[in-house]
Write a protein that holds these residues in place. Structure first.
Motif, PDB file in Angstrom:
ATOM      1  N   THR A 222       0.030  13.942   6.935  1.00 16.95           N
ATOM      2  CA  THR A 222      -0.114  12.685   6.197  1.00 16.95           C
ATOM      3  C   THR A 222       1.168  12.398   5.412  1.00 16.95           C
ATOM      4  N   ALA A 223       1.501  11.128   5.299  1.00 16.48           N
ATOM      5  CA  ALA A 223       2.655  10.743   4.483  1.00 16.48           C
ATOM      6  C   ALA A 223       2.335   9.440   3.762  1.00 16.48           C
ATOM      7  N   LEU A 224       3.021   9.233   2.652  1.00 17.40           N
ATOM      8  CA  LEU A 224       2.886   7.958   1.936  1.00 17.40           C
ATOM      9  C   LEU A 224       4.270   7.325   1.870  1.00 17.40           C
ATOM     10  N   GLY A 245       3.560   6.850  19.395  1.00 24.20           N
ATOM     11  CA  GLY A 245       2.523   6.505  20.368  1.00 24.20           C
ATOM     12  C   GLY A 245       1.132   6.739  19.811  1.00 24.20           C
ATOM     13  N   SER A 246       0.272   7.337  20.646  1.00 25.80           N
ATOM     14  CA  SER A 246      -1.127   7.506  20.231  1.00 25.80           C
ATOM     15  C   SER A 246      -1.293   8.625  19.202  1.00 25.80           C
ATOM     16  N   SER A 247      -0.203   9.303  18.834  1.00 28.03           N
ATOM     17  CA  SER A 247      -0.315  10.313  17.765  1.00 28.03           C
ATOM     18  C   SER A 247      -0.573   9.653  16.408  1.00 28.03           C
ATOM     19  N   LEU A 248      -0.253   8.369  16.296  1.00 25.10           N
ATOM     20  CA  LEU A 248      -0.484   7.668  15.031  1.00 25.10           C
ATOM     21  C   LEU A 248      -1.980   7.361  14.913  1.00 25.10           C
ATOM     22  N   THR A 249      -2.658   8.030  13.979  1.00 28.81           N
ATOM     23  CA  THR A 249      -4.117   7.855  13.895  1.00 28.81           C
ATOM     24  C   THR A 249      -4.550   7.064  12.664  1.00 28.81           C
ATOM     25  N   GLY A 250      -3.690   6.908  11.686  1.00 30.28           N
ATOM     26  CA  GLY A 250      -4.068   6.138  10.499  1.00 30.28           C
ATOM     27  C   GLY A 250      -2.882   5.365   9.965  1.00 30.28           C
ATOM     28  N   PHE A 251      -3.138   4.127   9.504  1.00 31.47           N
ATOM     29  CA  PHE A 251      -2.054   3.306   8.952  1.00 31.47           C
ATOM     30  C   PHE A 251      -2.694   2.363   7.933  1.00 31.47           C
ATOM     31  N   GLU A 252      -2.694   2.782   6.680  1.00 35.36           N
ATOM     32  CA  GLU A 252      -3.455   2.087   5.635  1.00 35.36           C
ATOM     33  C   GLU A 252      -2.506   1.435   4.628  1.00 35.36           C
ATOM     34  N   LEU A 253      -2.665   0.146   4.439  1.00 34.83           N
ATOM     35  CA  LEU A 253      -1.838  -0.592   3.470  1.00 34.83           C
ATOM     36  C   LEU A 253      -2.500  -0.586   2.094  1.00 34.83           C
ATOM     37  N   MET A 254      -1.695  -0.427   1.038  1.00 37.75           N
ATOM     38  CA  MET A 254      -2.227  -0.519  -0.334  1.00 37.75           C
ATOM     39  C   MET A 254      -1.172  -1.239  -1.184  1.00 37.75           C
ATOM     40  N   SER A 255      -1.605  -2.208  -1.968  1.00 38.37           N
ATOM     41  CA  SER A 255      -0.631  -2.925  -2.802  1.00 38.37           C
ATOM     42  C   SER A 255      -0.365  -2.149  -4.091  1.00 38.37           C
ATOM     43  N   ARG A 256       0.693  -2.560  -4.780  1.00 36.87           N
ATOM     44  CA  ARG A 256       1.040  -1.918  -6.060  1.00 36.87           C
ATOM     45  C   ARG A 256      -0.154  -1.980  -7.029  1.00 36.87           C
ATOM     46  N   TYR A 257      -0.820  -3.160  -7.054  1.00 38.30           N
ATOM     47  CA  TYR A 257      -1.936  -3.322  -7.988  1.00 38.30           C
ATOM     48  C   TYR A 257      -3.052  -2.315  -7.692  1.00 38.30           C
ATOM     49  N   HIS A 277       6.226   0.553  -6.559  1.00 38.20           N
ATOM     50  CA  HIS A 277       6.820  -0.201  -5.450  1.00 38.20           C
ATOM     51  C   HIS A 277       5.838  -1.321  -5.077  1.00 38.20           C
ATOM     52  N   PRO A 278       6.321  -2.404  -4.476  1.00 31.59           N
ATOM     53  CA  PRO A 278       5.404  -3.521  -4.181  1.00 31.59           C
ATOM     54  C   PRO A 278       4.256  -3.146  -3.242  1.00 31.59           C
ATOM     55  N   GLN A 279       4.530  -2.326  -2.234  1.00 39.84           N
ATOM     56  CA  GLN A 279       3.481  -1.967  -1.250  1.00 39.84           C
ATOM     57  C   GLN A 279       3.616  -0.492  -0.883  1.00 39.84           C
ATOM     58  N   TYR A 280       2.500   0.048  -0.381  1.00 37.66           N
ATOM     59  CA  TYR A 280       2.502   1.437   0.100  1.00 37.66           C
ATOM     60  C   TYR A 280       1.770   1.480   1.436  1.00 37.66           C
ATOM     61  N   VAL A 281       2.186   2.426   2.283  1.00 36.07           N
ATOM     62  CA  VAL A 281       1.429   2.675   3.518  1.00 36.07           C
ATOM     63  C   VAL A 281       1.121   4.162   3.608  1.00 36.07           C
ATOM     64  N   LEU A 282      -0.157   4.457   3.804  1.00 34.46           N
ATOM     65  CA  LEU A 282      -0.584   5.834   4.033  1.00 34.46           C
ATOM     66  C   LEU A 282      -0.642   6.033   5.547  1.00 34.46           C
ATOM     67  N   LEU A 283       0.111   7.023   6.007  1.00 29.71           N
ATOM     68  CA  LEU A 283       0.219   7.257   7.451  1.00 29.71           C
ATOM     69  C   LEU A 283      -0.434   8.565   7.822  1.00 29.71           C
ATOM     70  N   GLU A 284      -1.122   8.583   8.954  1.00 29.84           N
ATOM     71  CA  GLU A 284      -1.587   9.881   9.441  1.00 29.84           C
ATOM     72  C   GLU A 284      -1.222  10.037  10.913  1.00 29.84           C
ATOM     73  N   LEU A 285      -0.690  11.207  11.225  1.00 25.90           N
ATOM     74  CA  LEU A 285      -0.319  11.541  12.598  1.00 25.90           C
ATOM     75  C   LEU A 285      -1.099  12.754  13.046  1.00 25.90           C
ATOM     76  N   SER A 286      -1.593  12.730  14.279  1.00 26.13           N
ATOM     77  CA  SER A 286      -2.269  13.921  14.814  1.00 26.13           C
ATOM     78  C   SER A 286      -1.512  14.364  16.051  1.00 26.13           C
ATOM     79  N   SER A 287      -1.480  15.662  16.258  1.00 26.92           N
ATOM     80  CA  SER A 287      -0.814  16.163  17.455  1.00 26.92           C
ATOM     81  C   SER A 287      -1.748  17.079  18.230  1.00 26.92           C
ATOM     82  N   SER A 288      -1.734  16.924  19.544  1.00 27.92           N
ATOM     83  CA  SER A 288      -2.536  17.826  20.383  1.00 27.92           C
ATOM     84  C   SER A 288      -1.724  19.082  20.702  1.00 27.92           C
TER      85      SER A 288
END
Ligand SMILES: Cc1cc2nc3c(=O)[nH]c(=O)nc-3n(C[C@H](O)[C@H](O)[C@H](O)COP(=O)(O)OP(=O)(O)OC[C@H]3O[C@@H](n4cnc5c(N)ncnc54)[C@H](O)[C@@H]3O)c2cc1C
Length: 468
Positions: A222-224, A245-257, A277-288
């Motif tokens: 996971t990364a922010l 590619g399909s390793s990207l399993t999560g991509f969540e947007l969150m505003s500063r507020y 910061h104005p916006q944030y994205v929470l990323l999740e990657l999975s690997s087989s």
């Protein structure tokens, strides 16, 4: 009506037909405490045959049935109306995992199984059932299917509809349709399964399902990321999909507020960046393959994003605990909102490519109409799904602001329509958005929906007043 209750008791047993107001109270208030309905009785059958027999009695007496799973739905779908004439039928006692077929990669379950239990049983078999949402400890798979729930892994695995191969349904006539086929290909006429998925209990009661299982990923990471704007978040999405590619399993947007609200209400949670910061994205990657593979993919993609100025900064979780901490920030947004007071919620979807423009245009429209209102904008950006919630301007009470809900909805939903979106991405319509649906669906679409409802439920006893 004594006759009706006596018949129900003969089927389910005295202990499972509740008619005293105190016994029914835990079932009749909706998840967010906005509405308390009144039931004629709460029925708690213990088998599919009992569900069918109870529905036959309801049909005979023309008593409307409101199916309920975990009652975590957010659109007033799982609670009876105020008439006191409807029965609530709880699926909670149908909670067995019937079979796991590790070779077919399927699991056959009762509709009342709690989602988290299904995930755990799948994991114990070395498999993944990927549906995941913050209510997973109390929502049921029957409710997930009835609402075609989304959640945090839709980007990779799809909505609940995509995770289901077969259904068992009790029809409004009290017959049992057994469509529990674990087939990935089955072109034999109209797809009845897909009619019941997303129907919110208005066409029949789901009592069982065959679910798809997937291989467990070997690792996930996971990364922010911190970004200047929603447009940059879209650039990051494309970049991540190209790199991972399909390793990207999560991509969540969150505003500063959103994160400021979480920090205010839950100061014990991590604060990943020194400043806002104005916006944030929470990323999740999975690997087989391996953790090393996942880390390599993520670091490479984040390096490219930093180099191209797509993101300002990023934090990569270096442990399971850190990953959980980052996800907690996302999952605590609705909780922080609830603590801060009621607000006007919208669960909308848009073509992914138009999200940034939607946010850019709609914020100022709302601000012009309701000066100083606060936007709690977050969601599953990778699926085009935003939770676009509007909180009152400072100095205006939450209750006063709620009086303007219709006007706020009009600004948001008209804008959604302009951008080719949907007024309900994953929560459904229930009773809450029924009038909005009538406003935004075309007459042709509404007429086809009404014709299906009338054909399957001619007496109109299945969850009336919901959706249509
Ligand atoms: C904190 C929180 C987070 C959430 N996050 C998400 C999210 O990320 N994504 C998402 O999609 N939703 C989310 N939800 C909404 C909710 O959890 C889902 O809609 C869930 O699928 C509902 O399941 P349930 O068992 O609680 O159904 P209920 O609330 O009991 O019922 C929902 C609807 O389905 C019908 N129904 C229930 N069981 C059956 C059945 N067996 N047969 C026929 N009809 C039935 C009901 O009549 C009702 O119309 C969230 C809710 C909360 C409280």
């Amino acid at each position: 009506m004594m006759d009706f209750l006596t018949q129900c008791r003969a089927i389910a047993g005295d202990a499972y037909v509740l008619a005293a107001p105190a016994d029914m109270a835990p079932f009749v208030t909706d998840q967010r405490g906005r509405f308390t309905g009144k039931a004629l009785a709460v029925l708690r059958p213990g088998s599919v045959d009992e569900v069918a027999a109870l529905v036959r009695v309801c049909a005979e007496h023309r008593v409307a049935v409101v199916p309920q799973g975990g009652n975590t739905g957010l659109v007033l779908g799982s609670v009876p109306d105020a008439s006191g004439a409807q029965v609530l039928l709880s699926l909670a006692r149908l909670n067995r995992v019937r079979q796991v077929d590790a070779v077919n990669r399927t699991m056959t379950v009762d509709a009342g199984c709690i989602l988290q239990h299904i995930q755990e049983v799948a994991a114990a078999e070395g498999c993944l059932f990927p549906l995941s949402l913050a209510a997973e400890g109390s929502c049921t798979i029957g409710g997930n299917l009835a609402t075609n729930a989304g959640g945090t892994a839709v980007l990779r695995y799809g909505n609940t509809r995509e995770l289901c191969l077969g259904l068992e349904v009790v029809t409004p006539q009290g017959e049992i349709w057994s469509g529990l086929r674990g087939l990935r290909k089955d072109n034999t006429g109209y797809d009845l399964r897909d009619l019941f998925i997303g129907a919110e209990g208005t066409l029949g009661i789901i009592t069982g399902a065959v679910l798809k299982l997937y291989p467990q990923p070997k690792a996930s990471i996971t990364a922010l990321a911190a970004l200047p704007s929603p447009a940059h978040a879209l650039q990051l999405l494309v970049l991540m999909q190209d790199h991972c590619g399909s390793s990207l399993t999560g991509f969540e947007l969150m505003s500063r507020y959103c994160l400021a609200l979480v920090a205010e209400q839950f100061p014990q949670l991590p604060k990943p960046f020194a400043g806002p910061h104005p916006q944030y994205v929470l990323l999740e990657l999975s690997s087989s393959e391996s953790e090393q593979h996942a880390v390599g993919l993520l670091e490479h993609a984040i390096g490219a994003a930093l180099e191209r100025g797509v993101i300002n900064d990023a934090v990569v979780a270096s442990s399971v605990a850190q990953s959980a901490g980052l996800w907690q920030l996302r999952e605590h947004i609705p909780l922080a909102q609830a603590k801060a007071g009621k607000n006007i919620k919208h669960d909308i979807s848009l073509p992914v490519s138009r999200i940034a423009d939607f946010i850019e245009v709609t914020g100022p429209l709302l601000d012009a109409a309701f000066p100083g209102c606060q936007l709690v904008c977050f969601g599953h950006l990778g699926d085009g799904n935003l939770h676009y919630n509007v909180a009152p301007p400072p100095g205006i009470s939450n209750d006063d602001f709620l009086l303007q809900q219709d006007q706020v909805n009009r600004v948001v939903y008209d804008s959604v329509e302009l951008f080719g979106g949907s007024i309900s991405a994953e929560h459904g319509i229930g009773a809450l958005k029924r009038d909005e649906l009538a406003r935004y669906k075309s007459p042709v679409e509404l007429n086809m929906m009404r014709a299906i409802k009338a054909a399957l439920d001619p007496l109109g006893i299945m969850n009336p007043g919901k959706i249509l």
